[in-house]
Motif scaffolding. Structure first.
Motif, PDB file in Angstrom:
ATOM      1  N   LEU A 114      13.030   3.966  23.019  1.00  0.00           N
ATOM      2  CA  LEU A 114      13.634   2.716  22.579  1.00  0.00           C
ATOM      3  C   LEU A 114      14.557   2.159  23.657  1.00  0.00           C
ATOM      4  N   ASN A 115      14.691   0.861  23.676  1.00  0.00           N
ATOM      5  CA  ASN A 115      15.594   0.180  24.606  1.00  0.00           C
ATOM      6  C   ASN A 115      17.042   0.550  24.265  1.00  0.00           C
ATOM      7  N   LEU A 116      17.896   0.700  25.277  1.00  0.00           N
ATOM      8  CA  LEU A 116      19.285   1.086  25.064  1.00  0.00           C
ATOM      9  C   LEU A 116      20.029   0.066  24.206  1.00  0.00           C
ATOM     10  N   SER A 117      19.784  -1.216  24.429  1.00  0.00           N
ATOM     11  CA  SER A 117      20.446  -2.250  23.640  1.00  0.00           C
ATOM     12  C   SER A 117      20.063  -2.133  22.172  1.00  0.00           C
ATOM     13  N   PHE A 118      18.785  -1.912  21.918  1.00  0.00           N
ATOM     14  CA  PHE A 118      18.321  -1.766  20.540  1.00  0.00           C
ATOM     15  C   PHE A 118      18.918  -0.523  19.893  1.00  0.00           C
ATOM     16  N   ARG A 119      19.005   0.562  20.648  1.00  0.00           N
ATOM     17  CA  ARG A 119      19.605   1.789  20.117  1.00  0.00           C
ATOM     18  C   ARG A 119      21.062   1.561  19.746  1.00  0.00           C
ATOM     19  N   LEU A 120      21.803   0.832  20.575  1.00  0.00           N
ATOM     20  CA  LEU A 120      23.205   0.546  20.271  1.00  0.00           C
ATOM     21  C   LEU A 120      23.351  -0.304  19.008  1.00  0.00           C
ATOM     22  N   VAL A 121      22.506  -1.313  18.861  1.00  0.00           N
ATOM     23  CA  VAL A 121      22.565  -2.163  17.672  1.00  0.00           C
ATOM     24  C   VAL A 121      22.271  -1.333  16.423  1.00  0.00           C
ATOM     25  N   VAL A 122      21.254  -0.491  16.495  1.00  0.00           N
ATOM     26  CA  VAL A 122      20.877   0.320  15.334  1.00  0.00           C
ATOM     27  C   VAL A 122      21.995   1.303  14.985  1.00  0.00           C
ATOM     28  N   THR A 123      22.600   1.927  15.989  1.00  0.00           N
ATOM     29  CA  THR A 123      23.671   2.890  15.691  1.00  0.00           C
ATOM     30  C   THR A 123      24.894   2.201  15.099  1.00  0.00           C
ATOM     31  N   LYS A 124      25.222   1.018  15.586  1.00  0.00           N
ATOM     32  CA  LYS A 124      26.358   0.280  15.013  1.00  0.00           C
ATOM     33  C   LYS A 124      26.079  -0.119  13.570  1.00  0.00           C
ATOM     34  N   MET A 125      24.848  -0.541  13.303  1.00  0.00           N
ATOM     35  CA  MET A 125      24.493  -0.929  11.932  1.00  0.00           C
ATOM     36  C   MET A 125      24.494   0.293  11.007  1.00  0.00           C
ATOM     37  N   ILE A 126      24.018   1.426  11.491  1.00  0.00           N
ATOM     38  CA  ILE A 126      24.016   2.647  10.678  1.00  0.00           C
ATOM     39  C   ILE A 126      25.440   3.072  10.377  1.00  0.00           C
ATOM     40  N   HIS A 127      26.316   2.973  11.363  1.00  0.00           N
ATOM     41  CA  HIS A 127      27.718   3.344  11.144  1.00  0.00           C
ATOM     42  C   HIS A 127      28.370   2.431  10.103  1.00  0.00           C
ATOM     43  N   ALA A 128      28.133   1.128  10.208  1.00  0.00           N
ATOM     44  CA  ALA A 128      28.699   0.186   9.238  1.00  0.00           C
ATOM     45  C   ALA A 128      28.114   0.427   7.851  1.00  0.00           C
ATOM     46  N   LEU A 129      26.817   0.677   7.773  1.00  0.00           N
ATOM     47  CA  LEU A 129      26.175   0.940   6.489  1.00  0.00           C
ATOM     48  C   LEU A 129      26.695   2.238   5.866  1.00  0.00           C
ATOM     49  N   ALA A 130      26.916   3.259   6.686  1.00  0.00           N
ATOM     50  CA  ALA A 130      27.439   4.531   6.176  1.00  0.00           C
ATOM     51  C   ALA A 130      28.845   4.358   5.609  1.00  0.00           C
ATOM     52  N   LEU A 131      29.691   3.583   6.286  1.00  0.00           N
ATOM     53  CA  LEU A 131      31.027   3.333   5.753  1.00  0.00           C
ATOM     54  C   LEU A 131      30.966   2.537   4.451  1.00  0.00           C
ATOM     55  N   PHE A 132      30.060   1.576   4.372  1.00  0.00           N
ATOM     56  CA  PHE A 132      29.900   0.790   3.156  1.00  0.00           C
ATOM     57  C   PHE A 132      29.449   1.672   1.994  1.00  0.00           C
ATOM     58  N   VAL A 133      28.486   2.558   2.260  1.00  0.00           N
ATOM     59  CA  VAL A 133      28.008   3.475   1.222  1.00  0.00           C
ATOM     60  C   VAL A 133      29.124   4.437   0.806  1.00  0.00           C
ATOM     61  N   ALA A 134      29.917   4.896   1.771  1.00  0.00           N
ATOM     62  CA  ALA A 134      31.030   5.792   1.445  1.00  0.00           C
ATOM     63  C   ALA A 134      32.023   5.105   0.517  1.00  0.00           C
ATOM     64  N   ILE A 135      32.297   3.846   0.775  1.00  0.00           N
ATOM     65  CA  ILE A 135      33.220   3.107  -0.096  1.00  0.00           C
ATOM     66  C   ILE A 135      32.613   2.927  -1.483  1.00  0.00           C
ATOM     67  N   LEU A 136      31.323   2.605  -1.534  1.00  0.00           N
ATOM     68  CA  LEU A 136      30.660   2.430  -2.830  1.00  0.00           C
ATOM     69  C   LEU A 136      30.605   3.728  -3.628  1.00  0.00           C
ATOM     70  N   VAL A 137      30.524   4.856  -2.956  1.00  0.00           N
ATOM     71  CA  VAL A 137      30.505   6.147  -3.649  1.00  0.00           C
ATOM     72  C   VAL A 137      31.916   6.566  -4.046  1.00  0.00           C
ATOM     73  N   ALA A 138      32.884   6.344  -3.153  1.00  0.00           N
ATOM     74  CA  ALA A 138      34.243   6.832  -3.392  1.00  0.00           C
ATOM     75  C   ALA A 138      34.975   6.041  -4.472  1.00  0.00           C
ATOM     76  N   LEU A 139      34.752   4.745  -4.548  1.00  0.00           N
ATOM     77  CA  LEU A 139      35.486   3.935  -5.528  1.00  0.00           C
ATOM     78  C   LEU A 139      35.227   4.359  -6.974  1.00  0.00           C
ATOM     79  N   PRO A 140      33.977   4.531  -7.409  1.00  0.00           N
ATOM     80  CA  PRO A 140      33.788   4.994  -8.793  1.00  0.00           C
ATOM     81  C   PRO A 140      34.323   6.407  -9.033  1.00  0.00           C
ATOM     82  N   LEU A 141      34.261   7.275  -8.014  1.00  0.00           N
ATOM     83  CA  LEU A 141      34.799   8.627  -8.172  1.00  0.00           C
ATOM     84  C   LEU A 141      36.304   8.602  -8.394  1.00  0.00           C
ATOM     85  N   VAL A 142      36.975   7.643  -7.760  1.00  0.00           N
ATOM     86  CA  VAL A 142      38.417   7.511  -7.914  1.00  0.00           C
ATOM     87  C   VAL A 142      38.768   6.885  -9.260  1.00  0.00           C
TER      88      VAL A 142
END
Length: 190
Positions: A114-142
């Motif tokens: 994969l192209n380095l630019s594409f890899r960076l975009v995908v990793t940034k999106m995965i990181h943002a999505l993971a934080l969003f999912v963590a918030i969605l999971v943590a809020l109901p648990l709290v």
């Protein structure tokens, strides 16, 4: 006699394993610094204090004392135990999701096809999505209703529309430039 020994040894072994796992995760998430040593000590001392309270039989009394310290926010009664449990839940959820997203990011960054630019975009999106999912999971648990996010989303939309429009447009523009491959990571722009 063997059953009494088993009742004592199992929680000790479980707490030792939990402490080691927590310290292992912290070591991989925080770069070596004084903050790393301090966080390892805080986690280890806190967990051993909980184990000591459990074995001495004082844990229910401490829980009752933490539950007695409360304040009201509207119709909701918020106790100190709820706040501490919520913080712990959010921290553990974020640690787990950040660990998983880093493992996925490392695997994607090693993909040479994969192209380095594409890899960076995908990793940034995965990181943002993971934080969003963590918030969605943590809020109901709290105990916080997820519909509260609609109010936050509206406020964020107004903020982006009024004050952060330039920042949001630059952020999106950066992703577009990386995806169209007109500029690559490492290029010098003058």
């Amino acid at each position: 006699y063997a059953i009494a020994l088993l009742k004592v040894s199992l929680p000790l072994i479980a707490s030792f394993a939990a402490i080691r796992i927590a310290v292992y995760l912290i070591r991989h998430l925080i770069p070596p610094s004084p903050l790393l040593k301090a966080s390892e000590r805080v986690i280890a001392y806190s967990m051993w204090a909980l184990v000591a309270l459990y074995f001495t039989g004082l844990l229910p009394e401490v829980e009752a004392a933490l539950s007695s310290i409360a304040f009201h926010a509207g119709r909701q009664k918020i106790t100190l135990l709820m706040v501490l449990t919520g913080l712990l839940t959010v921290i553990v959820t974020l640690l787990i999701t950040v660990t998983i997203s880093r493992a996925v990011e490392e695997r994607i960054m090693r993909a040479d096809t994969l192209n380095l630019s594409f890899r960076l975009v995908v990793t940034k999106m995965i990181h943002a999505l993971a934080l969003f999912v963590a918030i969605l999971v943590a809020l109901p648990l709290v105990g916080i209703d997820v519909t509260v996010l609609s109010v936050f989303g509206g406020a964020l939309g107004v903020g982006l529309g009024l004050g952060l429009q330039k920042v949001a447009s630059n952020y999106v523009s950066g992703f577009i430039i990386l995806l169209e491959r007109s500029v690559r990571v490492g290029d010098l722009v003058t």
